[in-house]
Enzyme design. Structure first.
Site, mmCIF file in Angstrom:
data_model
loop_
_atom_site.group_PDB
_atom_site.id
_atom_site.type_symbol
_atom_site.label_atom_id
_atom_site.label_comp_id
_atom_site.label_asym_id
_atom_site.label_seq_id
_atom_site.Cartn_x
_atom_site.Cartn_y
_atom_site.Cartn_z
ATOM 1 N N GLN A 276 0.756 -1.228 0.058
ATOM 2 C CA GLN A 276 -0.136 -0.294 -0.140
ATOM 3 C C GLN A 276 1.046 1.243 0.047
ATOM 4 O O GLN A 276 0.517 2.278 -0.714
ATOM 5 C CB GLN A 276 -1.231 0.025 1.195
ATOM 6 C CG GLN A 276 -2.027 1.270 1.209
ATOM 7 C CD GLN A 276 -3.046 1.200 0.147
ATOM 8 O OE1 GLN A 276 -3.209 0.095 -0.367
ATOM 9 N NE2 GLN A 276 -3.510 2.418 -0.353
ATOM 10 N N ALA A 296 -5.556 5.394 -0.674
ATOM 11 C CA ALA A 296 -5.509 5.616 0.878
ATOM 12 C C ALA A 296 -4.054 5.511 1.305
ATOM 13 O O ALA A 296 -3.049 4.808 0.973
ATOM 14 C CB ALA A 296 -6.365 4.652 1.436
ATOM 15 N N SER A 301 -5.795 1.927 4.776
ATOM 16 C CA SER A 301 -6.347 1.489 3.508
ATOM 17 C C SER A 301 -7.220 0.323 3.986
ATOM 18 O O SER A 301 -6.584 -0.754 4.913
ATOM 19 C CB SER A 301 -5.605 1.147 2.370
ATOM 20 O OG SER A 301 -6.231 0.129 1.576
ATOM 21 N N HIS A 303 -8.094 -2.320 2.534
ATOM 22 C CA HIS A 303 -7.514 -3.478 1.800
ATOM 23 C C HIS A 303 -6.416 -4.151 2.902
ATOM 24 O O HIS A 303 -6.132 -5.227 2.845
ATOM 25 C CB HIS A 303 -6.779 -3.089 0.352
ATOM 26 C CG HIS A 303 -7.664 -2.962 -0.578
ATOM 27 N ND1 HIS A 303 -8.405 -3.949 -1.315
ATOM 28 C CD2 HIS A 303 -8.110 -1.779 -1.171
ATOM 29 C CE1 HIS A 303 -9.203 -3.409 -1.808
ATOM 30 N NE2 HIS A 303 -8.953 -2.144 -2.028
ATOM 31 N N ASP A 310 -11.965 -5.369 -4.391
ATOM 32 C CA ASP A 310 -12.509 -4.466 -5.675
ATOM 33 C C ASP A 310 -13.112 -5.405 -6.771
ATOM 34 O O ASP A 310 -12.343 -6.219 -7.065
ATOM 35 C CB ASP A 310 -11.308 -3.634 -6.195
ATOM 36 C CG ASP A 310 -10.947 -2.633 -5.253
ATOM 37 O OD1 ASP A 310 -11.592 -2.063 -4.481
ATOM 38 O OD2 ASP A 310 -9.696 -2.104 -5.321
ATOM 39 N N GLU A 356 -16.724 5.142 -5.707
ATOM 40 C CA GLU A 356 -15.955 3.658 -6.138
ATOM 41 C C GLU A 356 -17.028 2.676 -5.966
ATOM 42 O O GLU A 356 -17.104 1.807 -5.218
ATOM 43 C CB GLU A 356 -14.556 3.551 -5.359
ATOM 44 C CG GLU A 356 -13.565 4.399 -5.432
ATOM 45 C CD GLU A 356 -12.225 4.006 -4.674
ATOM 46 O OE1 GLU A 356 -12.197 2.787 -4.082
ATOM 47 O OE2 GLU A 356 -11.289 4.717 -5.030
ATOM 48 N N TRP A 358 -16.939 -0.174 -7.180
ATOM 49 C CA TRP A 358 -16.087 -1.614 -7.073
ATOM 50 C C TRP A 358 -15.895 -2.158 -5.937
ATOM 51 O O TRP A 358 -15.391 -3.039 -5.649
ATOM 52 C CB TRP A 358 -15.039 -1.590 -8.060
ATOM 53 C CG TRP A 358 -14.157 -0.435 -7.936
ATOM 54 C CD1 TRP A 358 -13.244 -0.236 -7.137
ATOM 55 C CD2 TRP A 358 -14.167 0.785 -8.851
ATOM 56 N NE1 TRP A 358 -12.373 0.799 -7.064
ATOM 57 C CE2 TRP A 358 -12.996 1.341 -8.149
ATOM 58 C CE3 TRP A 358 -14.790 1.256 -9.799
ATOM 59 C CZ2 TRP A 358 -12.689 2.803 -8.774
ATOM 60 C CZ3 TRP A 358 -14.344 2.374 -10.053
ATOM 61 C CH2 TRP A 358 -13.254 3.118 -9.821
ATOM 62 N N HIS A 359 -15.588 -1.087 -4.821
ATOM 63 C CA HIS A 359 -15.039 -1.161 -3.493
ATOM 64 C C HIS A 359 -16.103 -1.655 -2.467
ATOM 65 O O HIS A 359 -16.949 -0.975 -2.150
ATOM 66 C CB HIS A 359 -14.175 0.078 -3.119
ATOM 67 C CG HIS A 359 -13.581 -0.074 -1.908
ATOM 68 N ND1 HIS A 359 -12.052 -0.506 -1.742
ATOM 69 C CD2 HIS A 359 -13.970 -0.045 -0.550
ATOM 70 C CE1 HIS A 359 -11.639 -0.480 -0.384
ATOM 71 N NE2 HIS A 359 -12.832 -0.459 0.142
#
Length: 384
Positions: A276, A296, A301, A303, A310, A356, A358-359
């Protein structure tokens, strides 16, 4: 005299018998089959239908009946798939009968495409800004994705200030849709200070909790990493990992989508702190003014939690995801498996990130149910 009277009576009786036989014959003569709508005899019906909308052409919906005298007959027909903008002819018949009822359906497209996406942008004075810098998707019921056919006047960024511009699109039927975007042109600075650490941020005390809030003001402890990462089926063959609980719920959602004919591809999942950091630095180097709205800072983040994915309908991210079959399915069903769209449209001021579609973030079924019911972001929920 008497004989003449008998003859006259006989003639009258014979005449009456002929009349009776004629009436019987006429009544017994087979009546023609007739089609009626609401009791009125019809031979044809002409309809205009908007492409993509539901249309019930069953005899029951049309109130169509086939009658012969007082007898009602079963009607047979074949309903076409309305895939083109043209006039369709549908025939309604009764078995072993020649009579036909005709319905003409003229399929038209008078509905403008739908535009959605980010409407607020911040750029630096003198920076180029064009149609390809927009995060806006266009979808039309007939033409499908029109995101590559957006139109916008040339943007002058030579002067700092606020601007409004219209983004438009036309479909093949001539229908026009437009959306107004707001652009803030900031003065060009000779130096730019990017955050170098997590000072000023709240370090979360419960990073293991699936409902933990992580955003621009809430960060993970330095060095923390999930200890229960599990490989998941990404539908693309690529290797991806999530926390154990999230992985199990992902598989439930993935399987349910497949049963409905929807394939959800995972483009990104768990990221290490080092990954990241590298990703964020690359974005900041190439787009220092805007990267903070779509990338981020390390330790903030989702993730890095191992609870975010995503997703896409192929192998890359798309701004029209929300209006695709996949987007509609996951918006409708994702919360049932504990997944929420983390950065929804028009809530950048709350989440700190652009739209977003997709997130998706796993927060657990209980919290996802509450957020979905209230239309809330995690920021709104935890700020109550």
């Amino acid at each position: 005299m008497k004989g003449n009277r008998i003859i006259r009576i006989t003639a009258v009786a014979f005449f009456i018998m002929i009349i009776i036989l004629l009436i019987v014959f006429l009544n017994r003569k087979e009546k023609p089959l007739r089609f009626t709508i609401k009791g009125k005899v019809k031979e044809q019906l002409i309809l205009t239908h908007e492409y993509g909308e539901a249309l019930d052409l069953s005899p029951e919906a049309l109130q169509l009946e086939a009658k012969k005298g007082n007898d009602v007959y079963e009607i047979f027909y074949e309903e076409p798939a309305f895939t083109e903008l043209k006039t369709y002819h549908i025939s309604y018949r009764v078995k072993d009968e020649d009579a036909v009822f005709s319905v003409k359906v003229k399929v038209v497209d008078t509905t403008a495409p739908k535009l959605s996406g980010e409407i607020q942008y911040t750029i630096t004075q003198g920076e180029a800004f064009g149609i390809h810098d927009l995060y806006i998707s266009a979808y039309d019921a007939y033409d499908g994705d029109l995101s590559d056919q957006l139109h916008m006047e040339e943007i002058d960024t030579s002067q700092a200030g606020e601007q409004e511009h219209t983004v438009s699109v036309h479909d093949s039927s001539g229908n026009r849709a437009e959306i107004l975007i707001h652009i803030t042109v900031k003065e060009k600075s000779t130096s730019y200070q990017s955050p170098s650490d997590n000072s000023g941020k709240t370090i979360v005390s419960d990073p293991e909790a699936v409902s933990v809030l992580l955003n621009k003001t809430h960060a993970l402890p330095n060095g923390w990493a999930p200890n229960d990462l599990t490989a998941i089926n990404s539908n693309s063959g690529a290797v991806h990992y999530l926390r154990k609980e999230a992985a199990e719920k992902w598989e439930e959602m993935r399987s349910a989508a497949l049963n409905d004919g929807i394939v959800i591809y995972v483009v990104s999942s768990y990221r290490t702190q080092a990954y990241q950091t590298g990703l964020y630095n690359r974005y900041m180097a190439s787009d220092p003014q805007n990267a903070q709205y779509y990338s981020a800072y390390p330790r903030t983040s989702e993730h890095e939690l191992g609870l975010a994915i995503d997703v896409s309908y192929d192998w890359q991210l798309h701004h029209d995801l929300q209006t695709s079959a996949l987007g509609e399915w996951i918006n409708q069903h994702g919360w049932k498996y504990g997944w929420i769209m983390r950065y929804p449209q028009n809530k950048t001021n709350l989440t700190g990130y652009i739209f977003e579609p997709w997130h998706y973030r796993y927060v657990g079924v209980a919290l996802a149910t509450k957020l979905n019911a209230g239309g809330l972001t995690m920021e709104e929920y935890f700020d109550k």
